[in-house]
Design an enzyme around this catalytic site. Sequence first.
Site, mmCIF file in Angstrom:
data_model
loop_
_atom_site.group_PDB
_atom_site.id
_atom_site.type_symbol
_atom_site.label_atom_id
_atom_site.label_comp_id
_atom_site.label_asym_id
_atom_site.label_seq_id
_atom_site.Cartn_x
_atom_site.Cartn_y
_atom_site.Cartn_z
ATOM 1 N N ASN A 9 17.847 1.966 35.028
ATOM 2 C CA ASN A 9 17.948 2.511 36.424
ATOM 3 C C ASN A 9 19.121 1.672 37.070
ATOM 4 O O ASN A 9 18.552 0.331 37.464
ATOM 5 C CB ASN A 9 16.612 2.640 36.943
ATOM 6 C CG ASN A 9 16.407 2.899 38.515
ATOM 7 O OD1 ASN A 9 17.829 3.342 39.111
ATOM 8 N ND2 ASN A 9 15.704 2.736 39.182
ATOM 9 N N TRP A 10 20.323 2.273 37.276
ATOM 10 C CA TRP A 10 21.460 1.078 37.854
ATOM 11 C C TRP A 10 21.291 1.386 38.988
ATOM 12 O O TRP A 10 22.246 0.739 39.984
ATOM 13 C CB TRP A 10 22.808 1.738 37.258
ATOM 14 C CG TRP A 10 22.754 1.434 35.892
ATOM 15 C CD1 TRP A 10 21.943 0.854 34.830
ATOM 16 C CD2 TRP A 10 24.001 1.936 34.878
ATOM 17 N NE1 TRP A 10 22.379 0.873 33.695
ATOM 18 C CE2 TRP A 10 23.625 1.379 33.544
ATOM 19 C CE3 TRP A 10 25.277 2.501 35.147
ATOM 20 C CZ2 TRP A 10 24.606 1.479 32.669
ATOM 21 C CZ3 TRP A 10 26.215 2.593 34.149
ATOM 22 C CH2 TRP A 10 25.603 2.341 33.042
ATOM 23 N N LYS A 11 20.381 2.108 39.796
ATOM 24 C CA LYS A 11 20.209 2.306 41.313
ATOM 25 C C LYS A 11 21.310 2.354 42.288
ATOM 26 O O LYS A 11 22.439 2.824 41.568
ATOM 27 C CB LYS A 11 19.587 0.770 41.820
ATOM 28 C CG LYS A 11 18.280 0.400 41.220
ATOM 29 C CD LYS A 11 17.347 -0.499 41.732
ATOM 30 C CE LYS A 11 16.257 -0.931 40.889
ATOM 31 N NZ LYS A 11 14.889 -1.413 41.419
ATOM 32 N N HIS A 95 10.398 7.620 41.770
ATOM 33 C CA HIS A 95 10.567 6.129 41.897
ATOM 34 C C HIS A 95 9.979 5.613 43.254
ATOM 35 O O HIS A 95 9.959 6.149 44.356
ATOM 36 C CB HIS A 95 12.203 5.895 41.581
ATOM 37 C CG HIS A 95 12.192 4.570 41.359
ATOM 38 N ND1 HIS A 95 12.337 3.376 42.538
ATOM 39 C CD2 HIS A 95 12.554 3.778 40.308
ATOM 40 C CE1 HIS A 95 12.374 2.243 41.900
ATOM 41 N NE2 HIS A 95 12.464 2.413 40.685
ATOM 42 N N GLU A 167 5.053 1.971 36.806
ATOM 43 C CA GLU A 167 5.873 0.873 37.438
ATOM 44 C C GLU A 167 5.042 0.426 38.829
ATOM 45 O O GLU A 167 4.949 0.809 39.820
ATOM 46 C CB GLU A 167 7.339 1.354 37.881
ATOM 47 C CG GLU A 167 7.976 2.149 36.847
ATOM 48 C CD GLU A 167 9.376 1.725 37.272
ATOM 49 O OE1 GLU A 167 10.379 1.268 36.597
ATOM 50 O OE2 GLU A 167 9.848 2.376 38.600
ATOM 51 N N SER A 213 10.578 -5.511 36.415
ATOM 52 C CA SER A 213 10.985 -6.873 36.022
ATOM 53 C C SER A 213 11.063 -7.049 34.611
ATOM 54 O O SER A 213 10.813 -8.143 34.217
ATOM 55 C CB SER A 213 10.234 -8.066 36.716
ATOM 56 O OG SER A 213 10.520 -7.891 38.270
ATOM 57 N N GLY A 234 15.365 -1.931 35.859
ATOM 58 C CA GLY A 234 16.343 -1.990 36.859
ATOM 59 C C GLY A 234 17.293 -3.005 36.949
ATOM 60 O O GLY A 234 18.096 -2.909 36.215
ATOM 61 N N GLY A 235 17.054 -4.063 37.524
ATOM 62 C CA GLY A 235 18.111 -5.209 37.554
ATOM 63 C C GLY A 235 18.506 -5.604 36.347
ATOM 64 O O GLY A 235 19.836 -5.897 36.339
HETATM 65 C C1 PEP Z 1 13.181 -0.200 38.624
HETATM 66 O O1 PEP Z 1 13.957 0.124 39.567
HETATM 67 O O2 PEP Z 1 12.593 1.084 38.039
HETATM 68 C C2 PEP Z 1 12.630 -1.232 38.026
HETATM 69 C C3 PEP Z 1 11.742 -1.288 37.277
HETATM 70 O O3 PEP Z 1 13.602 -2.410 38.543
HETATM 71 P P1 PEP Z 1 13.445 -3.996 37.987
HETATM 72 O O4 PEP Z 1 13.619 -3.963 36.495
HETATM 73 O O5 PEP Z 1 14.436 -4.647 38.725
HETATM 74 O O6 PEP Z 1 12.036 -4.324 38.430
#
Ligand code: PEP
Length: 261
Positions: A9-11, A95, A167, A213, A234-235
């Site tokens: 997920n590149w947000k 999300h 999540e 994470s 995500g990140g």
């Molecule tokens: C997400 O945005 O779905 C996510 C899991 O973010 P991160 O991996 O940065 O916690």
Amino acid sequence: MKHPLIAGNWKMFKTIPETVNLINIIKAGVHKITDCDIVVCPAFTTLAAVSKEIEDTKIELGAQNMHYETEGAFTGEISPLMLKDVRCRYVILGHSERRQHFKETDELINKKVMAALKYNLVPILCVGETLEEREARHAFEVVKQQFDRCLKNLKAEEVARVVIAYEPVWAIGTGKTATPEQAEQMHSYIRRLLNEQFGEEVGEKVYILYGGSVKPDNIAQLMAKPNVDGALVGGASIKAESFIQIVSNASSKEAANAPNR
Ligand code: PEP
């Protein structure tokens, strides 16, 4: 046996040139990995560019959100038809950032899930509790409510086409990952809900991803759990090297004697 599924997920990150650069590094880094399904979900403005770059690869395209109507006077929105137009196969729905900042409700998400399925898009339906809810020991109840409401009125064969992402909100972007045991507890609970409400064939088929994470150094322990079928990242997905490493470490699940459910 299912291949692991890793979705990035590149947000709201990356311009078109930055995105093209990122996808090309990822493309080169994962091209030899055949036992992992890979999805990237870039921002709307870069979907067409990424779609073109991944044409000849097995990387799939996903969007981060959509409206449930096909077209209409909904200024600023994107429809399932438009996502099909740029060859999206997946769409992230519900999300926690959409729930939190844009006040999306389970009822709205349910409409989006149905619309996605109507257009043959695979919804990646996100569920998960906040820290407050976990500390109050309501995590399972909260996830069940989201599950029931977001999948309301869906037939078993439709649910079979949904991907669920667990999540925990307290783990998203915070660097705090759920322990593999915490993830497995919730994943097996979700699997049980699927089995009970839609039958074991559906329960077996549905992918349950973990998100929160995920990093190259924790993916293998998470994937080692029998009900963790992959991850929504995500990140760490917008850094090419870490995403490639996550895909590579996840794909060794099959080799790493994944126990039978
Ligand atoms: C997400 O945005 O779905 C996510 C899991 O973010 P991160 O991996 O940065 O916690």
